[in-house]
Every structure is written in structure tokens, then in C-alpha cells.
Design an enzyme around this catalytic site. Structure first.
Site, PDB file in Angstrom:
ATOM      1  N   TYR A 147       0.843  -1.208   0.000  1.00  0.00           N
ATOM      2  CA  TYR A 147       0.000   0.000   0.000  1.00  0.00           C
ATOM      3  C   TYR A 147       0.875   1.254   0.000  1.00  0.00           C
ATOM      4  O   TYR A 147       0.946   1.982  -0.956  1.00  0.00           O
ATOM      5  CB  TYR A 147      -0.947  -0.011   1.197  1.00  0.00           C
ATOM      6  N   SER A 159      -6.493   0.944  -4.390  1.00  0.00           N
ATOM      7  CA  SER A 159      -6.615   2.366  -4.103  1.00  0.00           C
ATOM      8  C   SER A 159      -5.241   3.028  -4.253  1.00  0.00           C
ATOM      9  O   SER A 159      -4.667   3.004  -5.340  1.00  0.00           O
ATOM     10  CB  SER A 159      -7.209   2.574  -2.714  1.00  0.00           C
ATOM     11  N   ASP A 217     -17.846   3.661  -7.811  1.00  0.00           N
ATOM     12  CA  ASP A 217     -16.779   4.087  -6.905  1.00  0.00           C
ATOM     13  C   ASP A 217     -16.709   5.610  -6.925  1.00  0.00           C
ATOM     14  O   ASP A 217     -16.300   6.211  -7.922  1.00  0.00           O
ATOM     15  CB  ASP A 217     -15.444   3.495  -7.349  1.00  0.00           C
ATOM     16  N   HIS A 223     -16.003   1.497  -3.818  1.00  0.00           N
ATOM     17  CA  HIS A 223     -14.562   1.394  -3.572  1.00  0.00           C
ATOM     18  C   HIS A 223     -14.201   0.105  -2.834  1.00  0.00           C
ATOM     19  O   HIS A 223     -13.025  -0.185  -2.640  1.00  0.00           O
ATOM     20  CB  HIS A 223     -14.098   2.609  -2.766  1.00  0.00           C
TER      21      HIS A 223
END
Length: 738
Positions: A492, A572, A655, A690
Site C-alpha cells: 500500500y 486504491s 466508486d 470502492h
């Protein structure tokens, strides 16, 4: 080669669409398979000059809302038809679907929360699409269904998100999330009967639910957006309101706003004793905020009068709770890894005193339960928790079982107990009750699972990044997997978000098939406090990509994965990570999954919540930031002519966090470039947003598609564990794999 030296998108050729396919990277060296024939994505002649550089944006038309633009809707349908055909025919797809369902089919509980004499918690029997909410009177009371979101829509894509009982447990506020959107509808009901109240509040977003006694609640919302702009319009003019139970939303009182600072966001909370309300103001995603306090005992005389407690957006101040007039907070002022402080709210000159000083391990969370402080820390990205007196004297350490994540520890001053969830990569979350008097933890609800956690190894290693920084990484595999195996690397690296050991049925299916799962705790996250975050954002964002690539290099150099067996994955901000690293190191990677990613770094701040992200990414409108963003933006740095790995992009049409136009444009550009012969597909879900509130059946289907794709291009012999007699895979699942 770095992204800065990559070939411009504008020179990519459509001739690659008919190029012959390369041999598949399977263990049995199967014959080459034909590459999918992509739908043609129309190119438009849009070129802008930004800070002296000509920037082509030929797929800008794909930014339009798929729900209202027929041309984009047609493109989505065509892309999905190709992806469905390809993914549905992959060997192992059915095996993964069956195994994920098997692994997910266990009773799951949320952490109980006590109000009055009632305990509230969610419970999913296993494969329910949404988790219902239950209540019971007393710890030994009979469980009663209170809300079942599975009945709210035909496609099960309407979810129960946040919920909050009133202080005495007689009423319940709850928020409805439809189709994965960040917008919320707030409703209420009577707990004793389950009967709904007439109250309904709309256009709530990025909000908590905070009761003011039993009369009403504080919440945050935006103005109603223009028609057909609710999924794309920028979010400005956030404000805090008070809604009185039994009245229409039109009568709600505005409690706090700053019209001269439209970009600010607000969150309201109320102390457990009901006397104090707090308004936290923020300007973005950084851990920096102001804090206002309202003495609710004076409301009849002064109304919603607030006074500043902390001014200036310099540090993070997070309210824990109050004991009388003493407020406890978690802050990073003079403490990059956080400390716990207290302040007397009735003092003429408030003075903050340290209660629990900062350590080398970041403070992850804190709560007041009974007459104790419970503080959780992160030790190399794994949880540890301790009990302190309210004066900060150390008490006992809460014993946790190995490398895992402990969450919860909620409660109120005066409570004799708290509940927490403990999970790890090989252990689904179990709920435990901690008796504060004895310090003993006892199971409240532990899962009955379809495998033995002892059959899997969970280890942590440390590897050097490009600049020598020591990065931690978790490795998960079956204990009988001893040699190099196809490896799924996840990361991430942003927004101060720490990745800790958690259970995922999808990841476990990959491990069950004989693969290795690796999680790299790269810079940009919150694993080691502010310095770790700062080292991976703004002009230092390249460190994040270097850390991730170094993880892949380590996995190959140390025989964890095979030479052609590395898959990478992120969602993301992690989708941005995957897109950037694929551009920079296509030679290292064999397959990639970029989920709901931020792919256009020159326009991300133009939609919904994107403007908040400038704290981590910088401003595209400022030249110094633009230069950095331009250097790694996935959409703008696709390397025409390079031999790219197989790439699967996933997103959803609803989203409104990272709008799907990011993924649409990136996938169209990738398909149009001569970037190798392996498949570059996009899978677009409907009414999934999302990720939050996604129904179980959609999660299983997407997980099976993704894993089958990654397995196909890393040589993972799907079902190999079953054929070797793996006792954790039932016969029914073995048969479905064959």
C-alpha cells in the site's frame, strides 16, 4: 529504468492489438494461447501544455460518469464482455471460487458494544452477502436479530455501514450504504420493538454518529450535489448538524462550519458522560487538525457555542474520552510515534500533561475502560496492547497469540470489561472479552474454520530497499511448500496507513493452492510513525516504489518465488503503487492486479474526495509537485514497446472515492500501447463502489477471477495442494477443481 525516462503515451500504437501472443508461463509449458482482442478505445486529440510540457490525454472522455454517459457505458460493456470471456475460461477459476467460498463459510462476529444493559454486534452465518446486526439483553441474554441488510435490495449491494446505539440502548442510529457509495442515509429505530422511526437524513458523508443524550445526534454532511453529479463532484462545504429525533431533516440545526474555508472537513464526537462535544477540523488526509469543545451542560443558555482547544493545523489531536472535566487525547505533538496527554477543560489556561509518553513503537489506539487506559502499540507492524492507570502507570500486558492484529478495546469509564478482535494471516478474527479486574481474556465468539492454522507458517523478514532502508515483510505459506513457489506480493505505502496481519479468505485460497503470500510494509504507511510516512510521500514518493520493487527482488534472490513467478497486487493508493511499479520494473513482474487505483496523477484532485489527497501526493497545479507527479503517474508513463507483464485492472462503476475514470483511462492506454503480448484487461463491477459494503457473492467472484488470472501468468499449479493430499481441502472442492 525509472518512470521519468519512460516513453510518452502519445506515441503508442494501436498495431499491438493484433500482435501474436507469447507463450504462457505455466509449469507444463502449455502451447501459447491467443491474446484477447480488445475493444477499440476512441482517441481524442487533447494535448495541454503544463509548465512547458505537452501532455496528451487521448482518453479523457472516459472520465465521464458511466451511469449517465452512453458512450462510456458502451465501452464498459465491451470491456467486460472481453474480460468475462477470458477470465471465465481460465483453468483454476472454478477451483478458486469453490475454495474461497469454503474458506469464507464460517460464523463471523463483530466486536460487541454495550449500551445500557444491551450488547450490540454484527454476525454473519458464513456466506450471507451482508452481516446482520443483533442485540442481546445482558451478557448471557438471548441473541435477537435487529437489522438484516440482506433484505434491503435484490442484488444485496445495499449495506449496513456505521451504527450507534443511544446512551441507554433504547434507540439505534444506523447508516445505509447503497451500491458501495461513500454517501450515507441515516435512519433510526426503537431497539425494544425493532420498529423504524420516521427520521431520515441524506447527503451524510465522512461522518460519525454522536448522540446528544437521547434527544438527537450530531452528524456531518455536504450540501446536496447537482443532479447527476453526486458520484463525481468535488466535496466542499462540509458542516456539522444536529438532528432532533422525530423532526424532519429540514429542521436540523447547523452546529459548526467555516464558510470562508470550504475545503475543511469536520467530525463531531460526544464524551461518554454526555457533557462535552468535540469538533475536529481537518484540511486533508494528513494527521493535522484543530479541536473545538462545546460544554453541553450550558447549551440551554449558550446554544452550540464552541471554543477552540487546539488551534493551527500543525499536529494530530484525537479525542479518547473524558473523566469529569479531564480530557484524554492521543497526539503526535512533540511525539512522532504519538503520546497520550490529558487536559483540564475547566482550566482558564488549559495545559496538556503527558500521561503515556512516546516510545519507539507507534501508539495505534487508546481507550478509557473502567478506571484504566488501554493502549495498543505497533511492534514491527504487529499488535501489542497494555493497560495503564489513568495517571499513566504501567499495568499489565494483554497477551496476544503471535504475529497478529488486535482491534477494539472499546468501552466507557466505569465499565468492568472490554472486547477485542484478534486475527492473523492464518487465523480468522476471534472475539475475546477482557475482564479488567482479573486481566483474564475469555472467548466470546471464535470461528469454526475449514482448516488448521497450524498447517501454515507466518514469518517476518527484513530486507534492504534501494537506499539501504530496512523494510519488514510478512511471508505466509503452507508448511509443506519448501521450494520456490509463485508469490503474491501486496503493498500500500501511503496516507499513514499501517498494514498489519489480518485474515483474508481470498489470500488463503492462494496459499492453499501452493502459493506464497507476501505483505511488504513499505514506507508511506504508519508502521513506524510520522518519519515512516514522511519518507514515502510528496517528493519522496519514489521511495515507495523502490521499496516494493526491492521486495520483489528479495523474494526472487532468496528463492521464495521462482524466476517467473512474481505477482503484485494493491488497491486504491496501492493500485497506484502497482501501476507505477509495472511501468518502472516490467522486467521484474510476471502478473499484476491494480484495484480501484489512482492512475491519473495530474487530475486526481478534480473529483469527489480527491482534493484531500494533496497532503500525500502534492498539488498538480504547483510546478515542483507536478514534476514529481508526472514522473510516476501510471497513466502518463506507460512504456510503449516494453514487454509488460499480464495486468488485470479492477474497479466499479459506483466508486465515488477513486472514480473509475482513473482505471478506465489507464486500461485504455495500456491496451493501446505496444506493451508486450500478455493480456491487459479491465474488470468493472456494478454497484460495488470502492470496496466497502461489497456483497459476499461479488467478493467471491472477483477473488476467483483475480487469483485465476495471477495463477495463469505465474505458473501456480492450481489445486496442486489438493492433488498432493492436502487435508485442508475437502473432497467436494477437489472435485470442483478437476
Amino acid at each position: 529504468m525509472t518512470a521519468r525516462s519512460s516513453v510518452l503515451l502519445g506515441i503508442a500504437s494501436l498495431l499491438a492489438l493484433t500482435a501474436p501472443a507469447s507463450p504462457a508461463m505455466s509449469k507444463d509449458d502449455a502451447l501459447p494461447e491467443p491474446r484477447p482482442v480488445y475493444p477499440v478505445s476512441e482517441r481524442v486529440d487533447i494535448v495541454e501544455t503544463l509548465f512547458g510540457e505537452r501532455i496528451a490525454d487521448p482518453f479523457r472522455w472516459l472520465e465521464a460518469d458511466v451511469r449517465s454517459d452512453p458512450r462510456v457505458a458502451k465501452w464498459v460493456a465491451a470491456q467486460n464482455a472481453v474480460s468475462r470471456g477470458y477470465l471465465g475460461s481460465l483453468p483454476g477459476r472454478d477451483w478458486f471460487s469453490a475454495r474461497i467460498a469454503e474458506l469464507m463459510n464460517y460464523e463471523r462476529f463483530g466486536i460487541p458494544r454495550k449500551f445500557g444493559n444491551r450488547y450490540f454486534y454484527t454476525r454473519n452465518t458464513g456466506l450471507q452477502n451482508q452481516s446482520p446486526l443483533y442485540v442481546q439483553d445482558g451478557l448471557d441474554g438471548k441473541r435477537r436479530l435487529l437489522l438484516d441488510p440482506n433484505a434491503w435490495s435484490r442484488d444485496a449491494a445495499t449495506a449496513l455501514s456505521e451504527w450507534q446505539p443511544s446512551p441507554d440502548g433504547s434507540k439505534l442510529l444506523y447508516m445505509v450504504q447503497d451500491g458501495g457509495t461513500d454517501w450515507r442515509i441515516i435512519r433510526a429505530l426503537e431497539v425494544a420493538t425493532g420498529e423504524p422511526l420516521a427520521d431520515e437524513v441524506r447527503w451524510a458523508k465522512f461522518t460519525a454518529l454522536s448522540w446528544v443524550g437521547e434527544e438527537g445526534f450530531l452528524y456531518s454532511r455536504f450540501p446536496e450535489p447537482e443532479k447527476d453529479r453526486d458520484f463525481q463532484a468535488l466535496n466542499y462545504d462540509h458542516a456539522v448538524y444536529f438532528h432532533r429525533i422525530g423532526t424532519p431533516q429540514s429542521e436540523d440545526e447547523q452546529v459548526f462550519s467555516t464558510p470562508d474555508f470550504r475545503e475543511r472537513g469536520y467530525n463531531a464526537s460526544v464524551s461518554d458522560d454526555g457533557r462535552w462535544a468535540f469538533i475536529t477540523s481537518s484540511t486533508g488526509t494528513d494527521a493535522r487538525n484543530e479541536l473545538q469543545v462545546i460544554d453541553l451542560s450550558l447549551r440551554a443558555r449558550t446554544g452550540w457555542h464552541s471554543r477552540p482547544l487546539v488551534s493551527g493545523f500543525d499536529h494530530d489531536w484525537r479525542v479518547i474520552d473524558t473523566v469529569g472535566s479531564t480530557l484524554y487525547l492521543k497526539t503526535n505533538k512533540d511525539a512522532p510515534t504519538y503520546r497520550i496527554v490529558k487536559v483540564d477543560l475547566e482550566a482558564k489556561t488549559p495545559k496538556f500533561e503527558t500521561v503515556v509518553p512516546a516510545r519507539s513503537e507507534p501508539i495505534d489506539g487508546a481507550s478509557i475502560v473502567g478506571d484504566r487506559l488501554i493502549v495498543s502499540f505497533l511492534k514491527d507492524a504487529a499488535s501489542r496492547a497494555e493497560v495503564f492507570t489513568l495517571d499513566g502507570k504501567p499495568g499489565r500486558i494483554i497477551e496476544l497469540n503471535g504475529l497478529g492484529s488486535a482491534t477494539g478495546f472499546g468501552g466507557k469509564p466505569g465499565d468492568p470489561e472490554t472486547f477485542y478482535n484478534y486475527a492473523s494471516f492464518n487465523q480468522p478474527g476471534g472475539i475475546y472479552r477482557l475482564d479488567l479486574e482479573t486481566g483474564k481474556s475469555t472467548p466470546f465468539a471464535t470461528p469454526d474454520i475449514a482448516f488448521d492454522p497450524a498447517d501454515y507458517a507466518v514469518d517476518q523478514v527484513f530486507y534492504p530497499s534501494k537506499d539501504g532502508t530496512r523494510i519488514p515483510m510478512f511471508l505466509v505459506k503452507r508448511k509443506d511448500v519448501t521450494g520456490p513457489a509463485p508469490t503474491l506480493l501486496y503493498g500500500y505505502g501511503g496516507f499513514d496507513n499501517a498494514l498489519t496481519p489480518t485474515f483474508s479468505s481470498v489470500r488463503m485460497a492462494w496459499v492453499d493452492a501452493g502459493g506464497v503470500f507476501a505483505l511488504a510494509n513499505i514506507r508511506g504507511g504508519g508502521e513506524y510513525g510520522k518519519a515512516w510516512h514522511d519518507a514515502g510521500r510528496l517528493h519522496k514518493k519514489q521511495n515507495v516504489f523502490d521499496d516494493f520493487a526491492a521486495a520483489g527482488e528479495w523474494l526472487k534472490a532468496n528463492g521464495v518465488t521462482s524466476e517467473r513467478g512474481l505477482a503484485i497486487q494493491g488497491g486504491s493508493n496501492g493500485g497506484l503503487l502497482v501501476g507505477a511499479v509495472v511501468n518502472q520494473r516490467p522486467d521484474l513482474i510476471d502478473a499484476a492486479h491494480a484495484a480501484v487505483g489512482v492512475m491519473d496523477m495530474l487530475r486526481f484532485d478534480r473529483w469527489t474526495a480527491g482534493r484531500y489527497w494533496v497532503d500525500d501526493y502534492g498539488y498538480p497545479s504547483k510546478e515542483a509537485d507536478f514534476r514529481v507527479l508526472r514522473s510516476y503517474s501510471p497513466y502518463h508513463n506507460i512504456r510503449a514497446g516494453a514487454d509488460y507483464p499480464a495486468v488485470l485492472v479492477t474497479t466499479a462503476d459506483t466508486d465515488d472515492r477513486v472514480v473509475p475514470g482513473h482505471s478506465f483511462k489507464y486500461a485504455a492506454a495500456l491496451q493501446a500501447a505496444e506493451a508486450g503480448d500478455k493480456p491487459h484487461l479491465i474488470r468493472i463491477e456494478t454497484r460495488a463502489g470502492h470496496g466497502g459494503g461489497k456483497p459476499t457473492d461479488k467478493a467471491i467472484a472477483e477473488g476467483a477471477d483475480v487469483l485465476a488470472f495471477l495463477a495463469r501468468w505465474t505458473g501456480l499449479d492450481v489445486g496442486g495442494g489438493a492433488s498432493q493430499g492436502d487435508p485442508s481441502i475437502p473432497t467436494a472442492v477437489k472435485e470442483s477443481a478437476e
